[in-house]
Design a protein around this motif. Structure first.
Motif: not given
Length: 279
Positions: A47-63
């Motif tokens: 996705l990053g290479g396809a000019e998207c700004f892709a964000v994957a968070p560690d969700q609530r409790g995982y962070s």
């Protein structure tokens, strides 16, 4: 290549992985249980290479920075609120939303409640919540597949899953999850409070009672035939609960862990979905 970032929100700081230009098309990817943002490594790179700004968070409790102690802090409305808070941090008016497993549950609910914010929805493994809850109530096959939730909600879940070098926890990932990811996940869940926080997602929610209504945004749903947790009953009728453009893809001979077991196929489908719905 994804980079590690932190996302400050009113609930605390989320750890996350991000790839692509910050002014690119925003795509938010939500992981499932018992995993973390790293499950999206392959998708983030493409996705990053396809000019998207892709964000994957560690969700609530995982962070660790967003790990409240009360079970009620893990209700679905709190998890949806986290999605919107992350979007607000980046200034996203609209964004593409992708979720697997529990991440799909949060994604379905977000798209149902905030269709003005979600450009497209991609749900992986878990079907629309209304037929899923119905199947858990009335379909014997799905009822049996979901029996594991009784353990996850029990007071002995943490001890059981982490006993004998986390033997039962490790078994959850088989087959489909690469060993280096398994080792990473297990290490995370042996940290104090981490596994309890993840299990609180189950303790705070009952699928049989939750209704979200129809989905109006363009939706891609990907399900796999060898998914031991999700049967075909709800998967095959999910399209009846989507009033917007809908695409259903069934992957043969793939387990529940689609993003890691079939990354190339999932990423191709995701990119096709994004291209088909640019506006």
């Amino acid at each position: 290549m994804a980079e590690y970032i932190q996302i400050p929100t009113p609930a605390g700081k989320f750890d996350a992985l991000a790839a692509g230009p910050e002014d690119g098309r925003p795509v938010l990817l939500l992981h499932g249980f018992p995993e973390a943002a790293v499950q999206w490594s392959e998708q983030l790179s493409v996705l990053g290479g396809a000019e998207c700004f892709a964000v994957a968070p560690d969700q609530r409790g995982y962070s660790p920075g967003v790990r409240p102690e009360k079970v009620s802090d893990y209700r679905l409305e709190e998890l949806v609120g986290d999605v919107l808070a992350i979007a607000e941090h980046f200034g996203w008016d609209r964004f593409d939303l992708v979720g697997h497993d529990w991440g799909a549950i949060v994604a379905w609910a977000t798209a149902a409640e905030h269709p003005d914010r979600v450009r497209t929805l991609t749900a992986v493994s878990v079907p629309h919540l209304d037929p899923f809850g119905e199947a858990m109530r009335t379909d014997e096959d799905q009822h049996q597949r979901s029996a594991y939730m009784q353990l996850y909600r029990s007071s002995t879940a943490e001890k059981t899953l982490l006993a004998d070098n986390a033997k039962k926890l490790r078994q959850i990932y088989y087959p489909g999850v690469p060993q280096h990811h398994v080792d990473d996940y297990v290490q995370r869940f042996t940290e104090p409070g981490a596994l309890t926080a993840a299990l609180n997602w189950y303790r705070a929610h009952r699928f049989e009672k939750h209704k979200i209504g129809p989905i109006t945004v363009p939706t891609l749903y990907v399900w796999s035939t060898e998914d031991t947790a999700i049967g075909s009953t709800a998967a095959l009728v999910t399209g009846d609960h989507v009033t917007g453009p809908y695409r259903f893809e069934m992957l043969e001979d793939v387990s529940h862990w689609i993003p890691e077991e079939a990354p190339d196929t999932l990423t191709r489908l995701l990119l096709q979905h994004l291209v088909a719905h640019q506006a």
